[in-house]
Design an enzyme around this catalytic site. Structure first.
Site, PDB file in Angstrom:
ATOM      1  N   ASP A   1      -6.055  10.127  -1.269  1.00 54.12           N
ATOM      2  CA  ASP A   1      -5.390   9.602  -1.569  1.00 54.12           C
ATOM      3  C   ASP A   1      -5.539   7.450  -1.160  1.00 54.12           C
ATOM      4  O   ASP A   1      -5.950   7.317  -0.480  1.00 54.12           O
ATOM      5  CB  ASP A   1      -3.470   9.448  -0.495  1.00 54.12           C
ATOM      6  CG  ASP A   1      -2.826   8.664  -0.742  1.00 54.12           C
ATOM      7  OD1 ASP A   1      -3.160   7.562  -1.749  1.00 54.12           O
ATOM      8  OD2 ASP A   1      -2.075   8.711   0.571  1.00 54.12           O
TER       9      ASP A   1
ATOM     10  N   TRP B   1      -0.027   8.890   6.692  1.00 52.28           N
ATOM     11  CA  TRP B   1      -0.350   9.667   5.267  1.00 52.28           C
ATOM     12  C   TRP B   1      -0.815  10.389   5.184  1.00 52.28           C
ATOM     13  O   TRP B   1      -0.341  11.964   4.805  1.00 52.28           O
ATOM     14  CB  TRP B   1      -0.574   8.086   4.778  1.00 52.28           C
ATOM     15  CG  TRP B   1       0.412   7.230   4.176  1.00 52.28           C
ATOM     16  CD1 TRP B   1       0.191   6.102   5.326  1.00 52.28           C
ATOM     17  CD2 TRP B   1       1.626   7.027   3.536  1.00 52.28           C
ATOM     18  NE1 TRP B   1       0.965   5.194   4.579  1.00 52.28           N
ATOM     19  CE2 TRP B   1       2.484   5.722   4.388  1.00 52.28           C
ATOM     20  CE3 TRP B   1       2.422   8.388   3.741  1.00 52.28           C
ATOM     21  CZ2 TRP B   1       3.782   5.209   4.049  1.00 52.28           C
ATOM     22  CZ3 TRP B   1       3.880   7.563   3.302  1.00 52.28           C
ATOM     23  CH2 TRP B   1       4.477   6.631   2.969  1.00 52.28           C
TER      24      TRP B   1
ATOM     25  N   LYS C   1       0.413  -1.273  -3.407  1.00 49.86           N
ATOM     26  CA  LYS C   1      -0.376  -1.584  -2.542  1.00 49.86           C
ATOM     27  C   LYS C   1      -1.129  -3.114  -3.575  1.00 49.86           C
ATOM     28  O   LYS C   1      -1.453  -4.021  -2.932  1.00 49.86           O
ATOM     29  CB  LYS C   1      -1.027  -1.275  -2.031  1.00 49.86           C
ATOM     30  CG  LYS C   1      -0.377  -0.012  -0.282  1.00 49.86           C
ATOM     31  CD  LYS C   1       1.044   0.226  -0.678  1.00 49.86           C
ATOM     32  CE  LYS C   1       2.023   1.338   0.536  1.00 49.86           C
ATOM     33  NZ  LYS C   1       1.415   2.827   0.366  1.00 49.86           N
TER      34      LYS C   1
HETATM   35  C1  LIG Z   1       2.548   3.501   0.981  1.00 43.87           C
HETATM   36  C2  LIG Z   1       1.460   4.892   0.812  1.00 43.87           C
HETATM   37  C3  LIG Z   1       2.084   5.822   0.172  1.00 43.87           C
HETATM   38  C4  LIG Z   1       4.068   5.955  -0.001  1.00 43.87           C
HETATM   39  O1  LIG Z   1       3.384   5.738  -0.946  1.00 43.87           O
HETATM   40  P1  LIG Z   1       5.027   6.372  -1.925  1.00 43.87           P
HETATM   41  O2  LIG Z   1       4.910   4.979  -3.488  1.00 43.87           O
HETATM   42  O3  LIG Z   1       6.206   5.290  -1.323  1.00 43.87           O
HETATM   43  O4  LIG Z   1       5.166   7.150  -2.110  1.00 43.87           O
HETATM   44  C5  LIG Z   1       1.473   7.051   0.175  1.00 43.87           C
HETATM   45  N1  LIG Z   1       0.025   7.524   1.019  1.00 43.87           N
HETATM   46  C6  LIG Z   1      -0.258   5.500   1.637  1.00 43.87           C
HETATM   47  C7  LIG Z   1      -1.975   5.890   1.820  1.00 43.87           C
HETATM   48  C8  LIG Z   1       0.201   5.078   1.215  1.00 43.87           C
HETATM   49  O5  LIG Z   1      -0.134   2.925   2.366  1.00 43.87           O
END
Ligand SMILES: *Cc1c(COP(=O)(O)O)cnc(C)c1O
Length: 358
Positions: free
Chosen positions: A170, A101, A194
């Site tokens: 993030d 990511w 999540k």
């Molecule tokens: C799942 C995830 C993403 C992507 O999320 P989307 O909603 O599919 O864009 C980005 N960063 C992390 C750390 C993630 O776990």
């Protein structure tokens, strides 16, 4: 009958939240209308939005000089929106990469401006995080970006990087899983699917002084300043997703808040890592201090048994244990809404599987 759901995302939601949503789906507060079917500018949805902001502020102890934005496009949209909004001073940003990511965040940002890969743990195949000294950023950057929890590799920063520039994180897969000091950050973002709610919604927590950086020519829906000025209603917000997120926030408060969840999360992760480490049949490649509390990848000694493991787990009510398609093996995502009983059931299943096939 609810299955134990270890999906990395969209992930498990608390059963109580789903039941509450179901109970008021067709008739919200005796209006005869669903919350999904009413004006976002009306009194009832405005109350939901205000409550979501207030509850998240309480859960994370978000200081007053930060605003909370509800945006769309998932966490991936923020890979571009962060540089589009913040890369307007020095014109350069620093990134730390510890997995898929953060690599993606870096590559999306590099299309939009000058970004530097300041530190990386690629040399360990992303099974570790840099030391605090390696991650210390003092320089002419508009911000420093990192990913506190890498969802695919199961790698977590056990510390917050020190820096003289705004820290951007993030937090998609670890928000609300343990207390953090928001005042150390310039901007936090998290895709909802999540630990918060439905996919598509993304929560942004931004220090108000950074809002001035958004270029005036930037489209309003993508401008942190415009979204903040419009109280997340530049256009129709994802009302049902915000409503569900708020139910999750209320549920978290009822559980005792983030500190109480962190204690449970520590126990869940410890039980699963113990099961992996005490067996030569299972293994996890991540260095001990960098192991995730939320996403725990593991492999079997004999990869030829992977499909049998997944099929038998599924029959035993243990869902979505396949590792990410890029790494294979298994991964158990044990977010807030995954109960301790799910981890106990998984650990029991793993021991029993090893007895039969090990
Ligand atoms: C799942 C995830 C993403 C992507 O999320 P989307 O909603 O599919 O864009 C980005 N960063 C992390 C750390 C993630 O776990």
């Amino acid at each position: 009958m609810r299955a134990f759901n270890f999906c990395a995302g969209p992930a498990a939601l608390p059963t109580e939240v789903l039941q509450r949503a179901a109970s008021e789906l067709a008739d919200y507060q005796n209006t005869g209308i669903s919350i999904m079917e009413m004006s976002h500018r009306g009194r009832l949805f405005q109350a939901v939005l205000a409550s979501a902001k207030k509850n998240l502020r309480q859960l994370m102890a978000i200081p007053d000089d930060y605003d909370i934005l509800f945006m769309q496009g998932g966490a991936t949209s923020q890979f571009s929106l962060v540089p589009m909004n913040l890369l307007s001073g020095a014109g350069q940003a620093a990134y730390i990469t510890t997995g898929m990511w953060s690599k993606k965040a870096l590559s999306h940002a590099s299309k939009l401006g000058n970004v530097v890969e300041y530190a990386s743990t690629l040399d360990t195949q992303f099974t570790s995080v840099p030391s605090p000294e390696e991650a210390l950023v003092n320089g002419q950057y508009d911000y420093l970006h990192y990913t506190p929890n890498e969802t695919i590799g199961g790698v977590r920063f056990p510390y917050t990087p020190e820096t003289n520039v705004p820290l951007v994180a993030d937090f998609s897969s670890s928000i609300l899983s343990e207390p953090i000091d928001v005042s150390k950050f310039g901007l936090i973002y998290a895709g909802a699917q999540k630990n918060i709610g439905p996919a598509g919604l993304v929560v942004v927590i931004v220090k108000r002084d950074l809002l001035q950086r958004s270029p005036t020519e930037l489209a309003d829906v993508w401008s942190y300043r415009s979204v903040s000025d419009a109280n997340s209603m530049v256009n129709t917000p994802p009302t049902y997703s915000i409503y569900l997120a708020n139910l999750v926030f209320e549920w978290l408060l009822e559980q005792g808040g983030v500190a109480a969840m962190a204690a449970i999360n520590q126990r869940k992760a410890a039980a699963l890592y113990h099961a992996i480490d005490s067996s030569s049949f299972y293994s996890n490649p991540v260095t001990l201090p960098a192991r995730s509390l939320m996403n725990i990848p593991f492999t079997l000694a004999d990869a030829a048994l992977n499909d049998v493991f997944l099929a038998e787990a599924e029959s035993a009510g243990l869902h979505s244990l396949a590792g990410h398609r890029s790494v294979g093996g298994m991964r158990a995502s044990i977010y807030n809404a995954v109960p301790e009983s799910a981890v106990t059931a998984l650990v029991d299943f793993m021991a029993q599987f090893e007895r039969r096939y090990g």
